[in-house]
Design an enzyme around this catalytic site. Structure first.
Site, PDB file in Angstrom:
ATOM      1  N   GLU A  50      37.171 -28.989  75.097  1.00 33.99           N
ATOM      2  CA  GLU A  50      38.208 -27.982  75.298  1.00 33.99           C
ATOM      3  C   GLU A  50      37.847 -26.602  74.736  1.00 33.99           C
ATOM      4  OE1 GLU A  50      42.523 -29.329  75.243  1.00 33.99           O
ATOM      5  OE2 GLU A  50      41.539 -31.116  74.494  1.00 33.99           O
ATOM      6  N   THR A  61      36.143 -23.986  82.512  1.00 38.13           N
ATOM      7  CA  THR A  61      36.954 -22.865  82.984  1.00 38.13           C
ATOM      8  C   THR A  61      36.032 -21.705  83.355  1.00 38.13           C
ATOM      9  OG1 THR A  61      38.665 -23.568  81.460  1.00 38.13           O
ATOM     10  CG2 THR A  61      38.904 -21.384  82.424  1.00 38.13           C
ATOM     11  N   ASP A 112      27.124 -27.256  83.677  1.00 33.21           N
ATOM     12  CA  ASP A 112      28.357 -27.513  82.927  1.00 33.21           C
ATOM     13  C   ASP A 112      28.349 -28.964  82.448  1.00 33.21           C
ATOM     14  OD1 ASP A 112      30.918 -27.241  81.878  1.00 33.21           O
ATOM     15  OD2 ASP A 112      31.887 -27.803  83.764  1.00 33.21           O
ATOM     16  N   ARG A 172      43.723 -28.300  83.499  1.00 34.67           N
ATOM     17  CA  ARG A 172      42.770 -28.913  82.593  1.00 34.67           C
ATOM     18  C   ARG A 172      42.243 -30.209  83.211  1.00 34.67           C
ATOM     19  NH1 ARG A 172      38.947 -29.816  79.023  1.00 34.67           N
ATOM     20  NH2 ARG A 172      39.160 -31.744  77.861  1.00 34.67           N
ATOM     21  N   GLN A 212      33.139 -33.796  74.550  1.00 41.17           N
ATOM     22  CA  GLN A 212      33.517 -34.756  73.509  1.00 41.17           C
ATOM     23  C   GLN A 212      32.282 -35.475  72.983  1.00 41.17           C
ATOM     24  OE1 GLN A 212      35.186 -34.494  76.427  1.00 41.17           O
ATOM     25  NE2 GLN A 212      36.991 -33.493  75.587  1.00 41.17           N
TER      26      GLN A 212
END
Lengths: 215, 358
Positions: B49, B54, B206, B183, B210
């Site tokens: 995140e 994005t 990309d 998201r 995590q």
């Protein structure tokens, strides 16, 4: 008795595809389910996901389908044990990308620990036969952990693992697959469009097309 | 930036929205890259995140990639609505967890349905727009939302609830902004390529952020020409998704340290992007920043520039191996189209100049 971590993938034939001809118009989740429940598309999606380093969710999903189809308690314990060690444990070879406090993970963890405790206790009592049994169970589950897949689960006879114990994680994995499923779907609809244009496949031939866009 | 509705009848042959793996074997590209410097591989790295995807989506959009297929649009509708449901579920679960009652009885009814049976198809019915919005405005839910640092919630929550009237309709067509705001946790690795002039191609990679995802990064480390590392400025009061007892800033610093000091990247231009500046400025207006950083002067905590300066120092202190003159630091609001475009252009220039120096 010993089931290697990769075997679940080859149990796809057990995946139920009887309702794949279901023609209720649904989008989204239904498409993903159709894909996962169909042996051929499951394989193609898995292959695609391997290319983008994201195969663990589908492999886990398949392993859980197998786990749920098994009724023999002993086999179920073994599958539970292997699934935990392959996908759930921190640092597992195919560790899933899921929040550890959700998806029923704490319950799965404690079930695993119970299983291991039983097993290692059994082993230890065997190994101390003839010696003074001071029954030190502090490092019991450590032993179970290090025993890896060769652990003998037959001693845990009184433990029954719930069939739906992985259901929430399985749902979480479906969620994780969405992004890649989306791209997989596009790749295939593009490929099939090309084939149709070149006249290699007829439009009504379903070979290249997974799902028709909603009418 | 206004909401751009992507025309449902785009030209055929245009690229579609999401990238597909450009080669079956990402390592296979390495030999080719070494011989032929016409391809520049840029890795987007960072913890979960931090905004990698994005920025990736923004770059796709301003390189003419649009939503072109019907199938694509259907999938995007599904993804946006799933986001709405997840946000709603997380909020309702939080009210239980934090012991904050939902005040209005009809909102409690809605909450029950959300937890038990509501699915994305139901959201075609416009009546859900009113019901969900009323739930969102419930004092209990708002109180939980104010305490959102105590549980996991997406940054998109407010935006999605404010746009329910469009989303809950059978005529809903996702806009570019909807797609940017939504998201989706990235699993695995994706890439896209585009021309950057001089016969050169930039390949943007990309990845998921995590812990388990980071083990996959290494597959690309050999082929890298530049690294763009993202970290979220607004995560200072948050804990990790994958490990809810671990502070996000600590994790970001740790990952940054591992990446920036990796021997494979010594000679590689390195960009550190402090993302979510917009959210950060909003957050420090109401929340204490200095509470989380003992070394920071409390009197300065409402001054975003001072806070960002402090964060920059914190991160640059982690650099022990990488030559500092090939590190560039910038701030970013990845959800802002114009800002993304400008910052990415600067990043591109920096990388190309550094490449030239070699």
């Amino acid at each position: 008795m010993i089931i290697s971590c990769t075997i679940p993938v080859f149990f796809l034939q057990q995946v139920d595809n009887s309702n794949s001809k279901n023609n209720i118009k649904e989008i989204g989740d239904a498409d993903l389910h159709k894909c996962l429940k169909n042996q051929k598309w499951n394989g193609l999606f898995l292959k695609y996901s391997e290319q983008c380093f994201a195969c663990e969710d589908i492999m886990f999903w398949n392993a859980v389908e197998q786990f749920k189809s098994v009724t023999a308690e002993r086999l179920k314990r073994e599958l539970f044990y292997n699934i935990y060690r392959t996908y759930i444990r921190i640092g597992a070879p195919l560790e899933l990308n899921i929040a550890r406090r959700e998806f029923g993970i704490p319950e799965i963890e404690s079930q695993f620990n119970v299983l291991c405790k039983q097993v290692s206790y059994h082993h230890e009592t065997l190994s101390v036969v003839g010696k003074s049994n001071n029954n030190n169970n502090n490092n019991n589950h450590q032993m179970g952990m290090s025993k890896s897949r060769y652990v003998d689960l037959s001693s845990s006879e009184n433990i029954s693992v719930r069939s739906d114990i992985f259901d929430q994680v399985q749902l979480g994995c479906e969620h994780n697959m969405r992004d890649n499923f989306y791209r997989f779907n596009l790749t295939h609809s593009e490929m099939s469009a090309k084939l149709v244009r070149r006249g290699l496949v007829h439009n009504d031939d379903n070979e290249g097309v997974l799902f028709n866009p909603v009418e | 930036m206004g909401n751009i509705v992507v025309s449902p009848h785009d030209k055929e042959g245009q690229h579609h929205m999401m990238a597909t793996p450009t080669s079956n074997n990402p390592n296979g590209g390495s030999a080719a890259t070494a011989k032929n410097k016409s391809e520049i591989t840029v890795l987007l790295l960072g913890a979960g995140e931090s905004g990698k995807s994005t920025l990736f989506k923004q770059v796709q959009f301003f390189h003419g990639v649009g939503i072109t297929h019907d199938q694509e649009r259907i999938e995007l509708i599904e993804i946006v609505r799933l986001n709405v449901l997840e946000n709603a579920k997380n909020l309702v679960a939080a009210t239980q967890h934090l012991n904050i009652p939902i005040e209005q009885p009809e909102n409690r009814e809605t909450a029950k349905l959300i937890i038990n049976s509501l699915n994305t198809n139901d959201l075609e019915d416009p009546s859900w727009s009113k019901r969900l919005y009323s739930l969102w405005k419930d004092a209990g839910i708002q109180k939980a939302y104010e305490n959102r640092e105590k549980f996991q919630l997406y940054d998109s929550t407010e935006y999605l609830f404010e746009n329910l009237d469009r989303i809950c309709s059978d005529k809903y067509v996702p806009t570019v902004v909807d797609v940017i705001r939504t998201r989706t946790k990235t699993i695995g690795i994706t890439d896209m390529k585009f021309d950057v002039g001089d016969g050169k191609q930039l390949r943007l990679v990309d990845v998921g952020g995590q812990r388990n995802e980071r083990r996959k990064w290494i597959h690309f480390f050999n082929t890298v020409d530049a690294v763009v590392f993202l970290t979220s400025l607004s995560e200072f009061d948050l804990n990790l998704y994958e490990d809810n007892g671990y502070w996000r800033v600590k994790e970001s610093l740790r990952v940054f340290n591992e990446v920036v000091n990796n021997a494979l990247f010594y000679k590689v231009p390195f960009v550190l992007l402090f993302n979510k500046r917009d959210l950060f400025e909003k957050k420090i207006a109401t929340k204490s920043f200095s509470k989380y950083f003992s070394g920071f002067n409390e009197a300065e905590e409402k001054n975003p520039v001072a806070c960002i300066e402090y964060m920059t120092k914190l991160f640059l202190n982690e650099i022990t191996e990488h030559p500092l003159d090939t590190v560039s630091v910038k701030t970013l609001s990845a959800i802002d189209h114009d800002n993304s475009k400008q910052v990415f252009e600067e990043v591109k220039q920096f990388i190309m100049t550094q490449q030239h120096r070699e």
